[in-house]
Design a protein around this motif. Structure first.
Motif, PDB file in Angstrom:
ATOM      1  N   LYS A  64      16.811  22.758 -10.713  1.00 39.48           N
ATOM      2  CA  LYS A  64      15.688  23.389  -9.376  1.00 39.48           C
ATOM      3  C   LYS A  64      15.437  21.937  -8.666  1.00 39.48           C
ATOM      4  O   LYS A  64      14.611  21.649  -9.507  1.00 39.48           O
ATOM      5  N   PHE A  65      16.121  21.468  -7.821  1.00 42.69           N
ATOM      6  CA  PHE A  65      15.232  20.783  -6.937  1.00 42.69           C
ATOM      7  C   PHE A  65      14.913  21.046  -5.886  1.00 42.69           C
ATOM      8  O   PHE A  65      15.535  21.017  -5.036  1.00 42.69           O
ATOM      9  N   LYS A  66      13.680  19.936  -5.622  1.00 46.23           N
ATOM     10  CA  LYS A  66      13.186  20.284  -4.173  1.00 46.23           C
ATOM     11  C   LYS A  66      14.034  19.055  -3.146  1.00 46.23           C
ATOM     12  O   LYS A  66      13.645  17.974  -3.779  1.00 46.23           O
ATOM     13  N   LEU A  67      14.803  19.678  -2.464  1.00 41.83           N
ATOM     14  CA  LEU A  67      15.685  18.437  -1.381  1.00 41.83           C
ATOM     15  C   LEU A  67      14.785  17.305  -0.613  1.00 41.83           C
ATOM     16  O   LEU A  67      13.794  18.085   0.251  1.00 41.83           O
ATOM     17  N   ASP A  68      14.963  16.151  -0.097  1.00 42.45           N
ATOM     18  CA  ASP A  68      14.506  15.551   0.718  1.00 42.45           C
ATOM     19  C   ASP A  68      14.675  16.062   1.699  1.00 42.45           C
ATOM     20  O   ASP A  68      15.911  15.993   2.906  1.00 42.45           O
ATOM     21  N   LYS A  69      13.025  16.475   2.596  1.00 39.99           N
ATOM     22  CA  LYS A  69      13.211  16.924   3.719  1.00 39.99           C
ATOM     23  C   LYS A  69      13.890  16.045   4.892  1.00 39.99           C
ATOM     24  O   LYS A  69      14.226  16.576   5.736  1.00 39.99           O
ATOM     25  N   SER A  70      13.282  14.797   5.031  1.00 35.88           N
ATOM     26  CA  SER A  70      13.221  13.935   5.688  1.00 35.88           C
ATOM     27  C   SER A  70      15.085  13.732   6.323  1.00 35.88           C
ATOM     28  O   SER A  70      15.184  12.856   7.058  1.00 35.88           O
ATOM     29  N   PHE A  71      16.132  13.965   5.281  1.00 36.15           N
ATOM     30  CA  PHE A  71      17.156  13.676   5.762  1.00 36.15           C
ATOM     31  C   PHE A  71      17.858  14.867   5.282  1.00 36.15           C
ATOM     32  O   PHE A  71      19.253  15.412   6.090  1.00 36.15           O
ATOM     33  N   ILE A  72      17.211  15.939   6.188  1.00 41.47           N
ATOM     34  CA  ILE A  72      18.207  17.351   6.411  1.00 41.47           C
ATOM     35  C   ILE A  72      18.233  18.044   7.633  1.00 41.47           C
ATOM     36  O   ILE A  72      16.550  17.452   8.438  1.00 41.47           O
ATOM     37  N   ALA A  73      18.818  17.724   8.495  1.00 39.38           N
ATOM     38  CA  ALA A  73      18.720  18.405  10.287  1.00 39.38           C
ATOM     39  C   ALA A  73      18.379  19.860  10.654  1.00 39.38           C
ATOM     40  O   ALA A  73      17.597  20.251  10.809  1.00 39.38           O
ATOM     41  N   GLU A  74      19.558  20.040   9.800  1.00 40.48           N
ATOM     42  CA  GLU A  74      20.233  21.650   9.636  1.00 40.48           C
ATOM     43  C   GLU A  74      19.737  22.166   8.115  1.00 40.48           C
ATOM     44  O   GLU A  74      20.931  21.362   7.707  1.00 40.48           O
ATOM     45  N   PHE A  75      20.425  23.345   8.747  1.00 42.01           N
ATOM     46  CA  PHE A  75      20.550  23.974   7.050  1.00 42.01           C
ATOM     47  C   PHE A  75      21.632  25.476   7.009  1.00 42.01           C
ATOM     48  O   PHE A  75      20.406  26.349   8.184  1.00 42.01           O
ATOM     49  N   TRP A  76      21.998  26.301   6.647  1.00 42.91           N
ATOM     50  CA  TRP A  76      22.437  27.849   6.883  1.00 42.91           C
ATOM     51  C   TRP A  76      22.528  28.164   5.818  1.00 42.91           C
ATOM     52  O   TRP A  76      22.946  27.548   4.821  1.00 42.91           O
TER      53      TRP A  76
END
Length: 199
Positions: free
Chosen positions: A55-67
């Motif tokens: 399980k990995f916490k993704l780098d928030k600063s690189f995420i614009a949107e998700f579905w």
């Protein structure tokens, strides 16, 4: 790696089960069909690597949107927005569910908060557990790109946000028999305000 703290009474994730999802990066690249969970307590997107089940916490600063796909029979769309905190002193980036986009836009931060704590005995050992619950925040984006925020859906509090249009909005609520304490009716109200060009 994401190390999941489990000493909570309540649910820290927006979607309890892993959902198939897509991620739009800030670079414009889309990553498709990943196993995702949104953690409302931490405001973080968690990815399950299905090859090794890490399980990995993704780098928030690189995420614009998700579905998140097929949650309750429909896709749930989240976008990172930059808003003021409750003190209106500093700005922060949060993930918020996209409900309406138009002249007026509505975003809901699916925030989960610690509301207390309880001591629980397990096998003769005393543990402290945090009580957590959903505490959504409702952000209304104006044509000026300024955000208004509500922590509770109340008719009077909402009308106070638009003092000059108060009578027009009250009429929309009355004619359409809306109870804006219900989230679905509140979403409908924002849609109707856009359709009737209130602002």
């Amino acid at each position: 790696f994401f190390y999941e703290k489990k000493q909570y009474i309540g649910e820290q994730f927006f979607n309890i089960d892993w959902a198939n999802g897509d991620i739009l990066l800030s670079t414009g690249v889309t990553i498709c069909n990943k196993s995702l969970k949104y953690n409302g307590l931490l405001d973080e997107l968690i990815w399950l690597n299905t090859y090794n089940f890490g399980k990995f916490k993704l780098d928030k600063s690189f995420i614009a949107e998700f579905w998140l796909k097929n949650i309750l029979g429909t896709d749930i769309h989240f976008k990172q927005i930059n808003v003021s905190d409750t003190s209106n002193v500093k700005r922060q980036c949060v993930f918020a569910e996209v409900k309406v986009e138009g002249k007026l836009s509505l975003y809901i931060q699916r925030k989960i908060s610690v509301i207390g704590s309880e001591n629980v005995y397990r096998n003769g050992v005393l543990y402290s557990y945090d009580d957590i619950q959903a505490t959504p925040r409702y952000y209304i984006k104006l044509p000026s790109n300024h955000y208004l925020m509500l922590t509770k859906l109340r008719r009077r509090a909402f009308l106070k946000l638009f003092p000059e249009k108060k009578k027009t909005i009250a009429k929309i609520i009355r004619v359409n028999h809306l109870n804006i304490k219900q989230e679905s009716d509140f979403v409908r109200l924002i849609e109707l305000m856009n359709n009737e060009v209130v602002l």
